[in-house]
Design a protein around this motif. Structure first.
Motif, PDB file in Angstrom:
ATOM      1  N   HIS A 259       9.759   3.761 -13.817  1.00  0.00           N
ATOM      2  CA  HIS A 259      10.815   4.384 -13.004  1.00  0.00           C
ATOM      3  C   HIS A 259      12.001   4.779 -13.888  1.00  0.00           C
ATOM      4  O   HIS A 259      12.568   5.861 -13.765  1.00  0.00           O
ATOM      5  N   LYS A 264       6.390   8.188 -12.282  1.00  0.00           N
ATOM      6  CA  LYS A 264       6.016   7.471 -11.064  1.00  0.00           C
ATOM      7  C   LYS A 264       4.979   6.393 -11.384  1.00  0.00           C
ATOM      8  O   LYS A 264       3.921   6.705 -11.935  1.00  0.00           O
ATOM      9  N   GLU A 280       3.913  -7.449  -1.472  1.00  0.00           N
ATOM     10  CA  GLU A 280       4.979  -6.600  -0.949  1.00  0.00           C
ATOM     11  C   GLU A 280       5.131  -6.783   0.562  1.00  0.00           C
ATOM     12  O   GLU A 280       6.250  -6.892   1.064  1.00  0.00           O
ATOM     13  N   SER A 286       9.634  -6.481  -4.590  1.00  0.00           N
ATOM     14  CA  SER A 286       9.810  -5.082  -4.205  1.00  0.00           C
ATOM     15  C   SER A 286       9.673  -4.234  -5.461  1.00  0.00           C
ATOM     16  O   SER A 286      10.250  -4.535  -6.501  1.00  0.00           O
ATOM     17  N   GLU A 289      10.826   2.518  -5.329  1.00  0.00           N
ATOM     18  CA  GLU A 289      10.294   3.233  -4.149  1.00  0.00           C
ATOM     19  C   GLU A 289       9.332   4.357  -4.513  1.00  0.00           C
ATOM     20  O   GLU A 289       8.581   4.841  -3.669  1.00  0.00           O
ATOM     21  N   THR A 290       9.321   4.761  -5.780  1.00  0.00           N
ATOM     22  CA  THR A 290       8.392   5.822  -6.199  1.00  0.00           C
ATOM     23  C   THR A 290       6.974   5.279  -6.455  1.00  0.00           C
ATOM     24  O   THR A 290       6.064   6.035  -6.787  1.00  0.00           O
ATOM     25  N   THR A 291       6.811   3.961  -6.323  1.00  0.00           N
ATOM     26  CA  THR A 291       5.516   3.343  -6.634  1.00  0.00           C
ATOM     27  C   THR A 291       4.468   3.662  -5.569  1.00  0.00           C
ATOM     28  O   THR A 291       4.768   3.650  -4.379  1.00  0.00           O
ATOM     29  N   SER A 292       3.253   3.945  -6.008  1.00  0.00           N
ATOM     30  CA  SER A 292       2.160   4.056  -5.042  1.00  0.00           C
ATOM     31  C   SER A 292       0.976   3.211  -5.498  1.00  0.00           C
ATOM     32  O   SER A 292       0.857   2.864  -6.679  1.00  0.00           O
TER      33      SER A 292
END
Ligand code: ZN
Length: 445
Positions: A259, A264, A280, A286, A289-292
């Motif tokens: 990040h 990403k 999670e 946590s 937020e860009t994590t997939s």
């Protein structure tokens, strides 16, 4: 009340841990683990569809049939943390005992998934989540307590069984990390207190007893990983990292570094998905937020294709396969068996050690050699161990002052080295430090 420690598994190998403690007529089982390299050696072994006797025969799970000849009732099955060498045999063995399985919330959730994923499973034991710091009354004579520790998986504890003759401490696995990346440091004050109250026996892992000094903190691994990843800000090449899918703290570090350099983080692989999504959802971690996260093989390949199209420099795949496991994503990448093409100047980072067995070394060698043929730059050993080193063990013994020590979780070389170490601290072989093998019983009162 007479007390006996029964070495069921993990005393002659690294893996398939299981110990039973009999206090009078009551038995508490600690861990029911799998030995993964045995599964790999028997290549056709599909654990989910194999029965307990088959798996016992190939030494992949502990041989608990010996417990049949021990008078007493199993009152609890206790798991210290969620690694498969501690919980992996539960779907095969726990159903034989009419007792609850007690573990921390994250471990309990992993056990629930293990049970659900097994085809031959007849396990409907009650699952009971106990948090670090909590106690649970098993019977009139026995109380279980979970003491917070650190290890390479979150929500790990040192279970302590309080008996009328003193505490029995089960320290498999632990790490005395005072600056962890996730969670609090171990509860040293409580361990010291338990030591003052009186410890009858310490059952303790011996995997890293031959490593001198103290085990480095996970913070050190974070710095190692961060140094490497953030050194390539302007790089247009691929950056791929492989680490242990159950090592949530490490994955968090890697995702945060990605990040930070504007890539990403993409977690790929079924086991990556299992551990990370569970953690999670339970709000134990946590990620940026860009994590997939993608687990299913078809979706993994589709995602890899998408990354190729959009540009490898926009992503940082975090993948399985650091031991060169056949079928893992990194192995498939190395053989060109995915849509993700690794080419000259791309970088592959191993945030893991090679688990010392000839099989792992061989498979890992092969992956590295194949990556090398494509001109990939390799970074290895950006890692610290999750197991206590010799001086950590010294501290544990100092805190607890146990009457008896039983080295466990190791091959005979490791448990013998632990016995020798305890000998140097004044413990006497066969009297207060006990070298036991799988299937042996040890009376301590
Ligand atoms: Zn472990």
């Amino acid at each position: 009340m007479d007390i006996e420690i029964i070495a069921v598994g993990g005393y002659e190998e690294v893996g398939r841990n299981m110990t039973a403690v009999r206090c009078g007529k009551e038995i508490v089982i600690f861990d029911m683990g799998l030995r993964l390299d045995q599964i790999t050696i028997h290549e056709d072994a599909e654990i989910e569809s194999m029965t307990a006797p088959d798996l016992i025969r190939i030494k992949a799970i502990p041989d608990d049939t010996m417990l049949n000849s021990i008078g007493g009732t199993v009152v609890a099955i206790v798991c210290s943390h969620g690694h498969l060498d501690h919980i992996g045999a539960i779907p095969k063995l726990a159903g034989r005992y009419n007792a609850p399985i007690i573990s921390t919330p994250y471990t309990t959730e992993l056990i629930r998934q293990e049970i659900a994923g097994d085809q031959k499973c007849g396990v409907n034991n009650k699952l009971l989540a106990l948090r670090a710091g909590q106690r649970y009354t098993l019977s009139q004579n026995l109380v279980l307590e979970f003491v917070r520790t650190q290890h390479s998986i979150i929500d790990s504890v040192i279970p302590v069984l309080h008996t009328p003759h003193g505490a029995i401490v089960y320290a498999l696995d632990f790490k005395f990390d005072r600056t962890p990346v996730i969670g609090e440091p171990p509860d040293f004050a409580r361990l010291h207190q338990i030591g003052k109250e009186g410890v009858l026996a310490l059952i303790v892992e011996s995997t890293n007893i031959e490593r001198r000094g103290r085990g480095p903190s996970e913070r050190i691994a974070r710095d190692l990983v961060r140094d490497t990843i953030t050194s390539y800000e302007d790089d247009k090449n691929a950056l791929v990292v492989s680490t242990f899918s159950s090592h949530i703290a490490r994955i968090k570090t890697i995702a945060e570094c990605a990040h930070e350099i504007g890539r990403k983080p993409v977690l790929l692989g079924r086991s990556m998905e299992k551990y990370a999504v569970t953690a999670e959802q339970m709000k134990l971690v946590s990620f940026p937020e860009t994590t997939s996260v993608f687990g299913n093989r078809r979706i993994v390949d589709r995602t890899l294709r998408r990354m190729m199209k959009a540009g490898k420099e926009k992503f940082l795949p975090i993948v399985t396969g650091h031991q060169g496991e056949p079928g893992s994503i990194l192995t498939r990448m190395a053989t060109g068996d995915t849509p993700y093409q690794l080419t000259k100047g791309d970088k592959v980072i191993f945030s893991a050690n090679v688990i010392p067995s000839p099989l792992n070394s061989g498979q890992r060698y092969l992956v590295e050699a194949r990556l090398g043929l494509s001109g990939v730059r390799i970074f290895e050993d950006l890692h610290v161990s999750g197991h206590a080193y010799r001086e950590d063990h010294y501290e544990l013994i100092h805190l607890l002052a146990p009457q008896h020590i039983v080295p466990a979780h190791g091959n005979l070389k490791m448990t013998a080295a632990y016995s020798q170490f305890a000998g140097e601290l004044g413990y006497v072989p066969h009297s207060t430090v006990h070298l036991v093998r799988n299937g042996e019983r040890l009376k301590i009162t």
